[in-house]
Design an enzyme around this catalytic site. Structure first.
Site, short mmCIF file in Angstrom:
data_model
loop_
_atom_site.label_atom_id
_atom_site.label_comp_id
_atom_site.label_asym_id
_atom_site.label_seq_id
_atom_site.Cartn_x
_atom_site.Cartn_y
_atom_site.Cartn_z
N TYR A 44 86.84 31.56 41.50
CA TYR A 44 86.11 31.97 40.29
C TYR A 44 84.80 32.68 40.62
CZ TYR A 44 89.41 30.46 36.88
OH TYR A 44 90.52 30.38 36.10
N HIS A 53 87.17 24.06 35.45
CA HIS A 53 88.12 24.37 36.52
C HIS A 53 88.05 23.36 37.67
CE1 HIS A 53 89.44 27.96 34.62
NE2 HIS A 53 88.22 28.46 34.54
#
Lengths: 743, 743
Positions: free
Chosen positions: B264, B422
């Site tokens: 990410y 996440h």
């Protein structure tokens, strides 16, 4: 026979050493080299480094004890490779240290050998002395005879006498007269045996051994029912001949196909070529290279063409996956073929991929001509091989078409004779490859070659119980029984029959074959084709499997797809809590049933992802068909099997029936860009128009509504025969056993 | 704030177009280029070909309908990339056709946009208009704003007015004030939102938008309990700030670590860098690059160091495997970092591997300097990152040592804060890599990004039920419960603590951490180390996992080894007929129990094979431990999971306990040569000498009888503290929290 032997003899005794594989002329050529041959120089340097390290480490000739993978096995194996290398280095460099090393190691073996009984493992049908099987002892002698040839003139007569009396001659006898079940077969083991005995015979100027190698043992007293460790029969029904020439006659089909398949052809190639080269050097009048219409040359090209786009051999029958034309045996084959069979520049490009050459005159020429820029691309072509010594025992076809962007779409259909002890019950099976490798796999063998932890590197039990069974292959299984009920004797007594082959069509390549004996109650007929068309982005693989039977059976048609299932167009229920096996025997006991589904329509479609690409399989199905997702791994108490998926169409209570599937490769995806291209299949449906024992007609449609039609005549392979069938109120007419009508 | 904004404004209105990412100076430099920059020229040629094809195909601006992977999604996604490319091409080549294309596509969007309601899918916590989520709409605007900047001067004032009124301004408002739950977070989604709003604001000279982007919405009215689609909280406890500067402050640790992980970070990097570059161009006085001690530069180097030897990101938390520094976002990061952060020649070698550059001034400079030969190798180093904005929320260590022959042995230990929505429940987990890739894997995410067939390309249900759960990771699971009972809120409220890190030892690298909150009844303490020694052929990985508890628990310690099991030194019984699951919840329901064994001695040893190499794991075990071989795939009704193996040590009824394992890579095997080298492990046994809450001492022995000893102080990380322990009748003394005594 006597005539040939005498003529042989005359050449034999006129020769000087070395003259077996490396020759005086070869040595002279290399030493006098003006032209650059960097690859050869690299091999010399690398071999020097390797042999020098061994010389430094000292000679080790341990008392034999271990199986493959164990110390004594691997040490003796390394020794014979090093002996051969050191001998060649002595000749090429003239440095005596290499000859001294060879001499001393040979003397150590000559001290050891007379003390040896059979190898303590006693696990082979032909137990060796240095190794667990005669086969490895023969490997040893094939390489050692080259080393002996190279240092022959360096040794004193007394040394030679000792080596021949205590080591070479007893070993040659051990590998032949003392083990006829090893020596007198038509089998790759015997090829090694003959080469070993013949090559040492040539170096020792022993006509008796050379004769034995060429013609075999006269009376071997072997029983027809004897088996080897792989379950193969020692003797082939009706065949009494043996020896090297008989093997050249009987091991290959007239097209150079080797019934055990390319993995073993690669292995067998070494003794065939080395002994042939030695005979060619010593006795050119025998014209061994020209023997049987240049069968050795044909077999080398057959080997090179039995590869996927990466040069990996198609893993039919017993084969370890990943073996490729980079193997040392193929290096030897390519170099000898280049130097002795007409300097084919395409072989140079294979040699370039191999990245190494033989340490002899042939390797030098390859390296030199590579440096001269004489290489041309080696492009594998679609090819049809007949099987059987007379070319009448079925065959194998390789269909290949290029895909956009330089890829390949390749289908192998196998309808050859049973591959002896290494044969699988895989009649009419196919496998599919693209430019990266396997798309629909042949499982290969259940074996980790030379990995001690896995059953000493030998064939694992699951090879027999799974890998050889029919369900492990992409072919039809009737009533959960393997072809020929899994009996080698029956499988060897029969073979599929070539029905029709056309690899030259503008829009198609097709191969079709019959198998009438695998099941007493059902006759199998399969047609596979690659199809292309301007409006199709990629070529398609089409499979039409017809079974004719007067009684009701259960039919299973597995597709061992490689990759991760993305989607299916039918509902299925996965076994979420408990997995059970697909069956209890004939390989079924090794397959977990992961999910079971029912067709939602006349077509079942699945899409999977592998190696950056998508694949969609569209199959004609009946509403009552069962659609199964399975995976290997059941009854595998020692984790010998891979965990690989399959998709299976099961049809119960059917008599004559037809299975039609279309497989298309499409699109691309990689996890760096994360942008899928063309992730959905283009073929929407397959529709059966007509089916009878005589004819099958179907069409298929893509997502843009375009329709292609395929016509098959199943019982008349005459290419000029005209056919007319009325179906759906229309007359369909075509010519020949296969027609493909584009929109 | 006002001060900065005014100063901003003064710069802003002085600028000409283009000035956002591609600048007038950049264009001039490229057009005037004398020096060769072949990579840049290749990119120009390739981009021309791509954009020309799009121009030829015509503009398509369909009514939004599909999820990711579907036509309208992929079309609009392609459009924004093409817009940006066409805009840059217009500037770099001066060819008007590119400007015309951008203008016409923008006008089509301006016609469409006012007619759109929310995207019909309605599946996101922040549904977009062009795409299914605001995130993708923000992606669109980040790229579109660059295209608008490039054609700004080409457009008539009337055209600009229409675009701004009907398209850009409404979209900027939609992405901010109309969706505060998307815009006003500390989260990569909001970074995109801020960059989109800020960048279009800079081009439109709209100070209000730029201000909003930098500082966020003042009153967002968002509830602390709101969740996003990944189960992450919209607002972080106690944090009321938002906007780009707040994100620079709160998204990274002081070392540049990004708590969601490198997958990410790579994604978030683009808006961070693009908006920063645009701010740097428009308002150099803001010194955005120097902000927070050059946090953006640090984050780029952190990203590049969070890779295996192949440049693939360690797949911690939600991550798709295979994503690497070849990704387009990293191309942008590397080019900008090279051009704007000091011309580090090591970045050029990364750019060379990427094989492409940005189509702007930074890309030009990288290509030019590559051609000048200024590249230096980029060698990833062992590195320790603190996590948390203030660097006090645990961390992550990457241990790496070279292996003979140019390979690498790398261990990643993760003890960072929970990665927001996440994050995985993987406290104190490790993963292992060699030069080819994974050896002991982190599963990554259960997701096929953008693959429509797999849940529209979104996170799959198994991401939550398996991939995030503790048992899916190489860490201790107590009583079959995930860390923090699988609750994000609890996991976000705590974090592991750094105990001790030393990456500079002569013979070792070590990282140790505590996790005291994951389980109420058990405190976790783990030490991992790489050890080397002249007498060891390869470096070793050592894992010491201590759990302290006053009550009896069940402990499971899985090792998700990658490859095929070759052997085990203990008896085990495989489930041959029926497979059942390892448990019923917390991820256990997804694991088949393939085999169960019992230790034969104090050590359990397994050897597996992967990617041409052997790996042996030797673990200290108790006689009553259960040894389990498992595999993913249970409760997977749509084949979303890979079928991957694990080895698990289960200890029941234990209070405080210690697990010690040593993993060694060894040898080589390839199916072409078929000759195994060094197939057996060298470590024979591990022996516990002493263990208490305060100290752990153990030794391990290799097959030659050499013994190495490891000393741990578990509760005193002072490097100069001296420790003495009496055990086995001997006094053991050492200094500091870790000592490694070679023989």
């Amino acid at each position: 026979m006597l005539t040939i032997l005498l003529s042989l003899g005359s050449g034999l005794f006129a020769q000087n050493h070395p003259g077996l594989i490396l020759t005086r002329e070869g040595v002279r050529e290399v030493r006098a080299a003006q032209a650059a041959a960097p690859l050869f120089e690299a091999v010399v340097a690398q071999t020097r480094a390797e042999v020098d390290a061994e010389i430094k480490a000292g000679i080790a000739v341990p008392i034999p004890k271990d199986m493959a993978g164990g110390y004594t096995h691997e040490r003796h194996k390394k020794n014979f490779f090093i002996l051969q290398k050191a001998g060649n280095l002595y000749q090429l460099t003239g440095e005596e240290k290499y000859a001294v090393f060879v001499r001393d190691m040979f003397l150590a073996y000559a001290d050891l050998y007379p003390t040896l009984g059979l190898h303590p493992t006693m696990k082979s049908y032909a137990t060796g002395k240095i190794f667990w099987q005669c086969l490895n002892d023969a490997n040893w002698l094939v390489y050692a005879s080259q080393a002996y040839d190279c240092v022959y003139d360096f040794l004193t007569e007394k040394e030679r006498r000792k080596l021949e009396k205590d080591l070479f001659r007893p070993m040659a006898d051990f590998l032949s007269v003392e083990n006829p079940q090893f020596f007198n077969r038509i089998h790759n083991h015997s090829t090694w045996g003959c080469a070993a005995v013949g090559m040492i015979g040539l170096v020792m100027r022993d006509t008796q051994l050379v004769h034995r190698a060429l013609y075999g043992l006269r009376n071997d007293g072997l029983d027809d029912s004897m088996l080897d460790n792989d379950g193969g029969f020692i003797k082939t029904d009706g065949v009494r001949r043996a020896g090297f020439l008989a093997q050249l006659d009987l091991s290959f089909s007239p097209d150079g196909y080797f019934t055990e398949g390319p993995y073993y052809l690669r292995y067998a190639m070494t003794p065939f070529l080395l002994f042939a080269k030695a005979l060619s050097n010593h006795e050119p009048d025998l014209k061994i290279y020209a023997y049987r219409d240049s069968i050795l040359k044909k077999s080398i090209y057959s080997l090179l063409n039995l590869t996927d786009a990466q040069g990996r051999f198609f893993p039919v029958n017993d084969a370890q996956k990943g073996m490729s034309w980079r193997a040392r045996e193929v290096v030897a084959a390519v170099d000898i073929a280049y130097a002795d069979f007409g300097n084919d520049g395409r072989l140079l490009s294979v040699a370039e991929k191999q990245g190494r050459v033989l340490l002899d005159g042939t390797g030098f020429r390859v390296a030199r001509d590579l440096a001269k820029g004489l290489a041309r691309p080696f492009v594998q072509k679609p090819v049809f091989f007949r099987d059987g010594p007379d070319g009448d025992k079925g065959g194998l076809s390789v269909l290949r078409m290029p895909t956009p962007g330089g890829g390949e779409w390749c289908a192998v259909m196998k309808y050859s004779a049973h591959g002896m002890g290494h044969g699988h019950f895989d009649k009419l099976s196919y496998s599919i490859y693209d430019e990266t490798g396997e798309v629909v796999q042949d499982y290969g063998a259940a074996r980790w070659v030379n990995i001690d932890q896995k059953g000493g590197g030998r064939y694992l039990p699951e090879n027999k119980t799974f890998a050889k069974q029919s369900i492990a292959h992409n072919t039809l299984v009737v009533n959960e029984m393997s072809h020929y009920d899994g009996k080698v004797k029956d499988a060897e007594a029969h073979h599929p029959d070539v029905y029709f082959t056309d690899l030259t069509g503008k829009n198609y390549q097709v191969a079709a074959a019959d198998e009438k004996h695998a099941y007493p109650q059902a006759a199998l007929h399969r047609t596979v084709a690659l199809l292309k068309d301007e409006t199709l982005k990629n070529p398609l693989f089409v499979d039409v499997f017809r079974v004719a039977s007067g009684v009701e059976n259960q039919y299973d048609l597995p597709v061992w797809f490689q990759g991760h299932l993305l989607s299916a167009n039918f509902e299925y229920a996965a076994a979420t809590d408990t997995l059970t096996t697909l069956g209890t025997k004939n390989g079924y006991q090794h397959i977990w049933r992961e999910a079971t589904g029912k067709p939602a329509a006349d077509n079942a479609q699945i899409t999977w992802f592998n190696n950056g690409k998508f694949f969609s399989l569209t199959s004609l199905v009946s509403p009552s068909d069962e659609l199964v997702f399975g995976r290997t791994g059941a009854h595998d108490p020692e984790f010998n099997l891979r965990r690989d998926p399959c998709f299976l169409i099961r049809r119960k209570g059917a008599k004559s029936s037809v299975f039609i599937s279309i497989l298309e490769p499409h699109g691309a995806y990689n996890p760096v860009a994360e942008i899928p291209e063309d992730p959905f299949g283009h073929i929407e449906s397959v529709r059966l128009i007509f089916d009878s024992d005589a004819y099958t007609i179907f069409d298929f449609r893509n997502i843009n509504g375009r329709v292609w039609t395929v016509f098959l005549a199943n019982q008349n392979a005459d290419k000029s025969a005209r056919h007319a069938v009325r179906a759906e109120g229309k007359m369909y007419e075509w010519t020949g056993p296969f027609a493909f009508r584009t929109p």
